[in-house]
Scaffold this motif. Structure first.
Motif, mmCIF file in Angstrom:
data_model
loop_
_atom_site.group_PDB
_atom_site.id
_atom_site.type_symbol
_atom_site.label_atom_id
_atom_site.label_comp_id
_atom_site.label_asym_id
_atom_site.label_seq_id
_atom_site.Cartn_x
_atom_site.Cartn_y
_atom_site.Cartn_z
ATOM 1 N N LYS A 114 0.791 -1.177 0.083
ATOM 2 C CA LYS A 114 0.097 -0.062 0.153
ATOM 3 C C LYS A 114 0.971 1.311 0.096
ATOM 4 N N GLU B 103 2.492 1.460 -3.313
ATOM 5 C CA GLU B 103 1.433 2.052 -4.623
ATOM 6 C C GLU B 103 1.075 3.582 -4.261
ATOM 7 N N GLU B 104 1.103 4.161 -3.176
ATOM 8 C CA GLU B 104 0.715 5.228 -2.859
ATOM 9 C C GLU B 104 2.152 6.070 -3.225
#
Length: 124
Positions: free
Chosen positions: A6, A9-10
């Motif tokens: 996560k 991806e951010e």
């Protein structure tokens, strides 16, 4: 998706939004992928690291020299020069065989596969 995925991806999304990927070197050009299919899987990473560091494994250097000597022998018409080339070729082949024998580890099929591919390439 775990926490690290996560976060990654951010960060990628932020970089895209900030335009950080717009002017990368090589943009729009094909990737230069290396074919390491002839190198056993367990040796590939080591060879890749050595290549990136500008180091050529001794057996690879010997391969190049042996192939060059084969080519020179095929073109040579002088008997004296031919004998000298044959002697050099013999020395390189002995060194190569000795090196490969030292690196041979009992029971490793990767070595045997790699060795047989090298021998096939030399004996064409």
């Amino acid at each position: 998706m775990d926490i690290l995925e996560k976060i990654a991806e951010e960060k990628i999304r932020e970089a895209i939004e900030n335009g950080e990927f717009k002017n990368l070197p090589g943009k729009g050009k094909p990737l230069n992928l290396e074919d390491l299919s002839t190198v056993p899987e367990d040796l590939r990473m080591g060879y890749k690291i050595m290549k990136n560091a500008g180091v050529v494994p001794e057996e690879m250097q010997l391969q190049k020299e042996i192939l060059s000597l084969h080519d020179l022998l095929n073109c040579c018409h002088d008997d004296q020069e031919r004998e000298l080339l044959k002697k050099k070729l013999s020395e390189k082949m002995l060194r190569f065989n000795s090196l490969m024998e030292k690196r041979k580890m009992p029971g490793t099929s990767a070595f045997r596969t790699y060795q047989s591919k090298l021998y096939d390439k030399f004996n064409r």
